[in-house]
Structures are given as C-alpha cells and as structure tokens.
Motif scaffolding. Structure first.
Motif, PDB file in Angstrom:
ATOM      1  N   THR A   1      -3.041  -7.040   1.538  1.00 28.53           N
ATOM      2  CA  THR A   1      -3.387  -7.150   0.132  1.00 28.53           C
ATOM      3  C   THR A   1      -4.356  -8.305  -0.064  1.00 28.53           C
ATOM      4  O   THR A   1      -4.592  -9.094   0.851  1.00 28.53           O
ATOM      5  N   LEU A   2      -4.908  -8.410  -1.267  1.00 29.15           N
ATOM      6  CA  LEU A   2      -5.819  -9.515  -1.569  1.00 29.15           C
ATOM      7  C   LEU A   2      -5.117 -10.854  -1.420  1.00 29.15           C
ATOM      8  O   LEU A   2      -5.667 -11.810  -0.898  1.00 29.15           O
ATOM      9  N   THR A   3      -3.868 -10.930  -1.865  1.00 28.51           N
ATOM     10  CA  THR A   3      -3.108 -12.173  -1.741  1.00 28.51           C
ATOM     11  C   THR A   3      -2.923 -12.549  -0.272  1.00 28.51           C
ATOM     12  O   THR A   3      -3.094 -13.705   0.116  1.00 28.51           O
ATOM     13  N   ALA A   4      -2.637 -11.550   0.546  1.00 30.73           N
ATOM     14  CA  ALA A   4      -2.428 -11.827   1.973  1.00 30.73           C
ATOM     15  C   ALA A   4      -3.710 -12.253   2.653  1.00 30.73           C
ATOM     16  O   ALA A   4      -3.711 -13.151   3.488  1.00 30.73           O
ATOM     17  N   THR A   5      -4.825 -11.635   2.294  1.00 28.83           N
ATOM     18  CA  THR A   5      -6.089 -11.995   2.941  1.00 28.83           C
ATOM     19  C   THR A   5      -6.515 -13.409   2.581  1.00 28.83           C
ATOM     20  O   THR A   5      -7.252 -14.042   3.323  1.00 28.83           O
ATOM     21  N   ALA A   6      -6.069 -13.887   1.437  1.00 36.25           N
ATOM     22  CA  ALA A   6      -6.438 -15.239   1.028  1.00 36.25           C
ATOM     23  C   ALA A   6      -5.708 -16.298   1.855  1.00 36.25           C
ATOM     24  O   ALA A   6      -6.158 -17.429   1.961  1.00 36.25           O
TER      25      ALA A   6
ATOM     26  N   PRO B   1      -8.661  -7.014  -8.932  1.00 41.59           N
ATOM     27  CA  PRO B   1      -7.470  -6.206  -9.251  1.00 41.59           C
ATOM     28  C   PRO B   1      -7.378  -4.927  -8.423  1.00 41.59           C
ATOM     29  O   PRO B   1      -6.280  -4.440  -8.146  1.00 41.59           O
ATOM     30  N   LEU B   2      -8.530  -4.395  -8.013  1.00 45.94           N
ATOM     31  CA  LEU B   2      -8.518  -3.182  -7.188  1.00 45.94           C
ATOM     32  C   LEU B   2      -8.028  -3.472  -5.770  1.00 45.94           C
ATOM     33  O   LEU B   2      -7.579  -2.564  -5.071  1.00 45.94           O
ATOM     34  N   PHE B   3      -8.124  -4.742  -5.371  1.00 40.65           N
ATOM     35  CA  PHE B   3      -7.814  -5.091  -3.987  1.00 40.65           C
ATOM     36  C   PHE B   3      -6.452  -5.767  -3.847  1.00 40.65           C
ATOM     37  O   PHE B   3      -6.223  -6.530  -2.913  1.00 40.65           O
ATOM     38  N   THR B   4      -5.565  -5.458  -4.792  1.00 42.62           N
ATOM     39  CA  THR B   4      -4.178  -5.892  -4.641  1.00 42.62           C
ATOM     40  C   THR B   4      -3.390  -4.897  -3.799  1.00 42.62           C
ATOM     41  O   THR B   4      -2.237  -5.149  -3.466  1.00 42.62           O
TER      42      THR B   4
ATOM     43  N   TRP C   1      -8.403  -2.403   0.667  1.00 46.07           N
ATOM     44  CA  TRP C   1      -9.006  -3.168   1.755  1.00 46.07           C
ATOM     45  C   TRP C   1      -9.304  -2.272   2.955  1.00 46.07           C
ATOM     46  O   TRP C   1     -10.316  -2.439   3.650  1.00 46.07           O
ATOM     47  N   GLN C   2      -8.431  -1.318   3.201  1.00 44.53           N
ATOM     48  CA  GLN C   2      -8.647  -0.396   4.312  1.00 44.53           C
ATOM     49  C   GLN C   2      -9.918   0.417   4.096  1.00 44.53           C
ATOM     50  O   GLN C   2     -10.724   0.591   5.020  1.00 44.53           O
ATOM     51  N   LEU C   3     -10.122   0.898   2.864  1.00 43.51           N
ATOM     52  CA  LEU C   3     -11.326   1.671   2.558  1.00 43.51           C
ATOM     53  C   LEU C   3     -12.578   0.798   2.664  1.00 43.51           C
ATOM     54  O   LEU C   3     -13.611   1.230   3.194  1.00 43.51           O
ATOM     55  N   LEU C   4     -12.489  -0.451   2.154  1.00 44.44           N
ATOM     56  CA  LEU C   4     -13.641  -1.347   2.223  1.00 44.44           C
ATOM     57  C   LEU C   4     -14.008  -1.654   3.666  1.00 44.44           C
ATOM     58  O   LEU C   4     -15.180  -1.564   4.056  1.00 44.44           O
ATOM     59  N   ASP C   5     -13.007  -2.014   4.485  1.00 44.14           N
ATOM     60  CA  ASP C   5     -13.298  -2.370   5.875  1.00 44.14           C
ATOM     61  C   ASP C   5     -13.752  -1.161   6.700  1.00 44.14           C
ATOM     62  O   ASP C   5     -14.571  -1.302   7.604  1.00 44.14           O
ATOM     63  N   THR C   6     -13.229   0.005   6.378  1.00 40.55           N
ATOM     64  CA  THR C   6     -13.704   1.221   7.050  1.00 40.55           C
ATOM     65  C   THR C   6     -15.168   1.481   6.709  1.00 40.55           C
ATOM     66  O   THR C   6     -15.978   1.801   7.585  1.00 40.55           O
ATOM     67  N   THR C   7     -15.504   1.303   5.428  1.00 42.07           N
ATOM     68  CA  THR C   7     -16.896   1.476   4.995  1.00 42.07           C
ATOM     69  C   THR C   7     -17.809   0.469   5.678  1.00 42.07           C
ATOM     70  O   THR C   7     -18.904   0.811   6.143  1.00 42.07           O
ATOM     71  N   ILE C   8     -17.355  -0.787   5.752  1.00 44.57           N
ATOM     72  CA  ILE C   8     -18.153  -1.828   6.411  1.00 44.57           C
ATOM     73  C   ILE C   8     -18.336  -1.511   7.892  1.00 44.57           C
ATOM     74  O   ILE C   8     -19.445  -1.644   8.435  1.00 44.57           O
TER      75      ILE C   8
END
Length: 199
Positions: free
Chosen positions: A94-99, A170-173, A178-185
């Motif tokens: 989650t966004l909190t975890a990545t921080a 808020p979308l990255f909670t 995050w999985q979709l973003l990193d897959t796209t990257i």
C-alpha cells in the motif's frame, strides 16, 4: 511570442510518458525526495537546452559514437529498472507501506534521476539538437528568449508532475494500484530499452 513558442514546443516534447516522467511520478506518489528530483530534471533540461543553443548539437550530430555509447548504456539501465519494477509488481504494497518500506536514499534517488536523464540518447537528439536548432532559427538575440520559454516549460512540467501526483495518493492505498503502476513501468522501460537497441 518567441518565449511562448519555446514553452509550447518544449512542453510538447516532455509531456509524453517516458522513463524519466514515470520515475518522477512514482517518487511524487511516494512523496520521497520530490524537490531534489524536480530540480535535477529541470536544471538538466536547462543545461542541455543552453548547450544546444551554444552549438553542442552540431558536435553531437558529428559524433555518432557518443550516441551509440549512450544507447547501449541507457538500454542496460532501463532493462535493470524494468526488472526492479517487475519485482515490485509481484509483491505490491500500500502507499503507507511504501513510505516506510525500503525508501530510496537521497543519493540513490538523485543518481537514478541523473541516469534516466543522461543515459537516454533521445534527450540529446530532442533537447540538445532539436530545441537548439529551433532556438537558433530565431536569430542571435531572440534565441535566448526561446530558451527561456523552453526552460520555463521544463520547470512547470516537472514541478506539476512531482507535486500534483500526490493528489492521486488516495488511489494508491490499495496494493492493486501499485501493482498496476509498477507493471506499467516495467513494460514501459522494457519497451523503451528495446526501442533504443533496435531503433
């Protein structure tokens, strides 16, 4: 008018989603070293644009070896970053975890940003050669007004990308986002690296 032309042309070149923009977006979402990353990107553009106007573009077009070295080094870097993004996509958080989990150090973030900027051969063709040529078409006095508009566009874009991306947080909670973003990257980096090698 000349400065406005430089602003619009440069904005058109840098807005397209690429490796550098994807990195700035991800760091903006993580709210991690955003100010230094934005400054590295914007000041690098300012340096490259000024160098192009001063004549570096002519040297680059006459030295294909430099572009060839940048091509292979850039492709290797992009493949490596794609592998890291793919690994993150397999274990999304989650966004909190990545921080709080494995944040990039400032040094690593800046070096990664510099690599995205200077190991990309297209930055020399687009920013140095193309923008330098377009600026010099406006004559000795007005070319620096064109450069001023170009630099303003770069600062505007990277500032917006780095700081406005936090509104998407808020979308990255959810881990899925995050999985979709990193897959796209990962796919984007792989595509760009392959394009560098084959193009």
């Amino acid at each position: 008018m000349t400065a406005l032309t430089g602003f619009a042309t440069t904005l058109g070149l840098i807005v397209a989603l690429g490796a550098q923009n994807a990195f700035v977006l991800r760091q903006g979402l993580r709210r991690e070293h955003v100010v230094p990353i934005v400054l590295v990107c914007a000041f690098s553009d300012a340096l490259l644009i000024s160098a192009g106007i001063a004549g570096l573009g002519v040297l680059i077009t006459q030295s294909p070896l430099a572009l060839t070295i940048a091509k292979y080094a850039g492709a290797a870097f992009l493949y490596a970053y794609a592998a890291l993004a793919a690994r993150r996509a397999l274990a999304p958080t989650t966004l909190t975890a990545t921080a709080t989990h494995s944040p990039l150090s400032l040094r690593t973030a800046v070096l990664t940003c510099l690599a995205f900027t200077y190991l990309n051969p297209h930055v020399y063709l687009d920013t140095v050669v193309l923008l330098g040529s377009l600026a010099n078409q406006h004559g000795p006095s007005a070319r620096w007004l064109y450069a001023l508009g170009s630099v303003a566009a770069s600062f505007t874009w990277f500032t917006a990308l780095g700081f406005l991306s936090r509104h998407l947080s808020p979308l990255f909670t959810r881990p899925r986002a995050w999985q979709l973003l990193d897959t796209t990257i990962a796919l984007l980096m792989t595509t760009l690296a392959t394009y560098l090698l084959l193009g």
